[in-house]
Motif scaffolding. Structure first.
Motif, PDB file in Angstrom:
ATOM      1  N   HIS A 117       0.825  -1.209   0.000  1.00  0.00           N
ATOM      2  CA  HIS A 117       0.000   0.000   0.000  1.00  0.00           C
ATOM      3  C   HIS A 117       0.860   1.260   0.000  1.00  0.00           C
ATOM      4  O   HIS A 117       0.585   2.221  -0.710  1.00  0.00           O
ATOM      5  CB  HIS A 117      -0.918   0.003   1.223  1.00  0.00           C
ATOM      6  CG  HIS A 117      -1.533   1.334   1.485  1.00  0.00           C
ATOM      7  ND1 HIS A 117      -2.554   1.830   0.722  1.00  0.00           N
ATOM      8  CD2 HIS A 117      -1.236   2.287   2.401  1.00  0.00           C
ATOM      9  CE1 HIS A 117      -2.890   3.029   1.166  1.00  0.00           C
ATOM     10  NE2 HIS A 117      -2.104   3.326   2.175  1.00  0.00           N
ATOM     11  N   SER A 142      -5.017   6.537  -0.111  1.00  0.00           N
ATOM     12  CA  SER A 142      -5.957   5.782   0.711  1.00  0.00           C
ATOM     13  C   SER A 142      -5.771   6.108   2.191  1.00  0.00           C
ATOM     14  O   SER A 142      -4.647   6.137   2.680  1.00  0.00           O
ATOM     15  CB  SER A 142      -5.750   4.282   0.475  1.00  0.00           C
ATOM     16  OG  SER A 142      -6.595   3.523   1.311  1.00  0.00           O
ATOM     17  N   PRO A 143      -6.871   6.309   2.930  1.00  0.00           N
ATOM     18  CA  PRO A 143      -6.764   6.604   4.356  1.00  0.00           C
ATOM     19  C   PRO A 143      -6.540   5.367   5.210  1.00  0.00           C
ATOM     20  O   PRO A 143      -6.301   5.464   6.405  1.00  0.00           O
ATOM     21  CB  PRO A 143      -8.121   7.242   4.680  1.00  0.00           C
ATOM     22  CG  PRO A 143      -9.051   6.602   3.704  1.00  0.00           C
ATOM     23  CD  PRO A 143      -8.252   6.406   2.445  1.00  0.00           C
ATOM     24  N   SER A 144      -6.661   4.172   4.630  1.00  0.00           N
ATOM     25  CA  SER A 144      -6.453   2.932   5.373  1.00  0.00           C
ATOM     26  C   SER A 144      -5.522   2.030   4.577  1.00  0.00           C
ATOM     27  O   SER A 144      -5.374   2.181   3.364  1.00  0.00           O
ATOM     28  CB  SER A 144      -7.791   2.218   5.616  1.00  0.00           C
ATOM     29  OG  SER A 144      -8.306   1.707   4.401  1.00  0.00           O
ATOM     30  N   PRO A 145      -4.894   1.059   5.240  1.00  0.00           N
ATOM     31  CA  PRO A 145      -3.916   0.203   4.553  1.00  0.00           C
ATOM     32  C   PRO A 145      -4.508  -0.646   3.439  1.00  0.00           C
ATOM     33  O   PRO A 145      -3.788  -1.082   2.558  1.00  0.00           O
ATOM     34  CB  PRO A 145      -3.376  -0.681   5.683  1.00  0.00           C
ATOM     35  CG  PRO A 145      -3.661   0.065   6.936  1.00  0.00           C
ATOM     36  CD  PRO A 145      -4.940   0.799   6.681  1.00  0.00           C
ATOM     37  N   HIS A 146      -5.820  -0.888   3.481  1.00  0.00           N
ATOM     38  CA  HIS A 146      -6.390  -1.869   2.558  1.00  0.00           C
ATOM     39  C   HIS A 146      -7.408  -1.305   1.577  1.00  0.00           C
ATOM     40  O   HIS A 146      -7.743  -1.984   0.604  1.00  0.00           O
ATOM     41  CB  HIS A 146      -7.048  -3.009   3.350  1.00  0.00           C
ATOM     42  CG  HIS A 146      -6.153  -3.646   4.361  1.00  0.00           C
ATOM     43  ND1 HIS A 146      -5.020  -4.342   4.010  1.00  0.00           N
ATOM     44  CD2 HIS A 146      -6.217  -3.667   5.720  1.00  0.00           C
ATOM     45  CE1 HIS A 146      -4.419  -4.787   5.114  1.00  0.00           C
ATOM     46  NE2 HIS A 146      -5.120  -4.389   6.153  1.00  0.00           N
ATOM     47  N   LEU A 147      -7.917  -0.109   1.798  1.00  0.00           N
ATOM     48  CA  LEU A 147      -9.030   0.391   0.992  1.00  0.00           C
ATOM     49  C   LEU A 147      -8.691   0.416  -0.495  1.00  0.00           C
ATOM     50  O   LEU A 147      -9.449  -0.102  -1.332  1.00  0.00           O
ATOM     51  CB  LEU A 147      -9.438   1.790   1.465  1.00  0.00           C
ATOM     52  CG  LEU A 147     -10.567   2.456   0.662  1.00  0.00           C
ATOM     53  CD1 LEU A 147     -11.842   1.651   0.753  1.00  0.00           C
ATOM     54  CD2 LEU A 147     -10.796   3.886   1.145  1.00  0.00           C
ATOM     55  N   THR A 179      -6.537  11.531   7.353  1.00  0.00           N
ATOM     56  CA  THR A 179      -6.007  12.052   8.613  1.00  0.00           C
ATOM     57  C   THR A 179      -4.500  11.790   8.671  1.00  0.00           C
ATOM     58  O   THR A 179      -3.962  11.057   7.846  1.00  0.00           O
ATOM     59  CB  THR A 179      -6.669  11.371   9.838  1.00  0.00           C
ATOM     60  OG1 THR A 179      -6.462   9.942   9.748  1.00  0.00           O
ATOM     61  CG2 THR A 179      -8.158  11.659   9.892  1.00  0.00           C
ATOM     62  N   GLN A 235      -1.256  10.638   5.950  1.00  0.00           N
ATOM     63  CA  GLN A 235      -1.824  10.688   4.601  1.00  0.00           C
ATOM     64  C   GLN A 235      -2.284  12.097   4.250  1.00  0.00           C
ATOM     65  O   GLN A 235      -2.049  12.590   3.145  1.00  0.00           O
ATOM     66  CB  GLN A 235      -2.993   9.701   4.468  1.00  0.00           C
ATOM     67  CG  GLN A 235      -2.596   8.248   4.442  1.00  0.00           C
ATOM     68  CD  GLN A 235      -2.494   7.667   5.834  1.00  0.00           C
ATOM     69  OE1 GLN A 235      -2.753   8.354   6.823  1.00  0.00           O
ATOM     70  NE2 GLN A 235      -2.123   6.402   5.921  1.00  0.00           N
TER      71      GLN A 235
END
Length: 287
Positions: free
Chosen positions: A17, A32-37, A196, A199
């Motif tokens: 990611h 992406s705000p999350s590791p997997h989105l 947030t 990122q």
């Protein structure tokens, strides 16, 4: 445009990611705000699953769709939904033209038909703004059939192998209505939260590369405070919009921060108390 096999190979080549995020932000794309989105949405696209992006205004749903289009080198047809959306806006319309000295009726293909035939991405923005009776025409497009009988021409259209559907909704906003279950069940659904931390800082520096370290830190603090008040129910979602925050930061490179926030964030809010609260939060970080 990449074939389905090439898409799968391209997806496998994205090793982590973090690597993908750095590359995409360098290209002006979505982070992406999350590791997997990001990876999970790409997998859904490759598997030909219609994707539904849910999140507040300014969280980056359209940017995500545009970055997918860029990532796969796949053109995108866009539909902006409203209560006035009808079948012609989706599928196309008949018009009278003059050709070789004769007057004939010609069908002008709309975004759905073009995307299906050419293997483009069909992006349906604010799908829950459309009248519920308008969208059932897309049911056969969105399920395993991936086909459509055009009511205006009688043509049966089978989707190109690379045809992809991405939709976006802002839940709970004025003018929106809940999606009916028949439509919602045809999508794989992803929540797209606001950026947030690191990122957001990365996007800030990319958007405003000449901004001082102090200005970046100030807007990071302001963003955190705005999000807290949204979570506490004291501010509406749009007060924490990343899009608006970046607009304010761009202005603040040339005018005082307070005025920049007032123009780009506070003045967009309908409630006087909310506007005042936003400016009070800014006063905490700007003397």
């Amino acid at each position: 445009m990449n074939s389905l096999v090439e898409k799968e190979q391209q997806l496998r080549s994205t090793k982590t990611h973090d690597t993908a995020a750095v590359r995409l932000i360098q290209e002006g794309g979505y982070v992406s705000p999350s590791p997997h989105l990001w990876d999970d949405v790409l997998i859904s696209i490759v598997l030909k699953k219609p994707v539904l992006l849910k999140g507040p205004s300014g969280s980056g749903k359209t940017k995500l769709a545009q970055t997918i289009s860029h990532y796969f080198n796949q053109p995108m047809q866009s539909i902006n939904c409203s209560v006035d959306l009808d079948a012609e806006a989706l599928l196309g319309f008949k018009t009278i033209i003059s050709k070789d000295g004769e007057t004939i009726i010609e069908f002008v293909e709309g975004p759905v038909v073009q995307a299906m035939k050419k293997g483009h991405i069909l992006y349906i923005d604010e799908i829950n703004m459309a009248r519920p009776e308008t969208l059932p025409i897309l049911h056969s497009v969105l399920d395993h059939r991936r086909m459509l009988t055009n009511p205006f021409t009688g043509e049966v259209i089978y989707a190109h192998e690379d045809f992809t559907v991405i939709s976006a909704i802002n839940e709970g906003y004025v003018g929106t209505s809940p999606m009916n279950e028949a439509l919602k069940n045809r999508f794989v659904s992803f929540t797209v939260p606001y950026l947030t931390g690191e990122q957001l800082e990365l996007v800030m520096k990319d958007t405003c590369p000449f901004a001082s370290k102090q200005l970046v830190e100030t807007f990071l603090h302001i963003s955190i405070d705005l999000k807290k008040q949204v979570m506490n129910g004291l501010l509406s979602d749009e007060a924490a919009s990343v899009r608006s925050l970046l607009d304010a930061m761009a202005l603040a490179e040339h005018i005082p921060v307070k005025r920049a926030v007032q123009y780009a964030i506070a003045e967009k809010l309908d409630d006087t108390i909310e506007r005042r609260l936003v400016m009070e939060l800014v006063d905490t970080w700007v003397k």
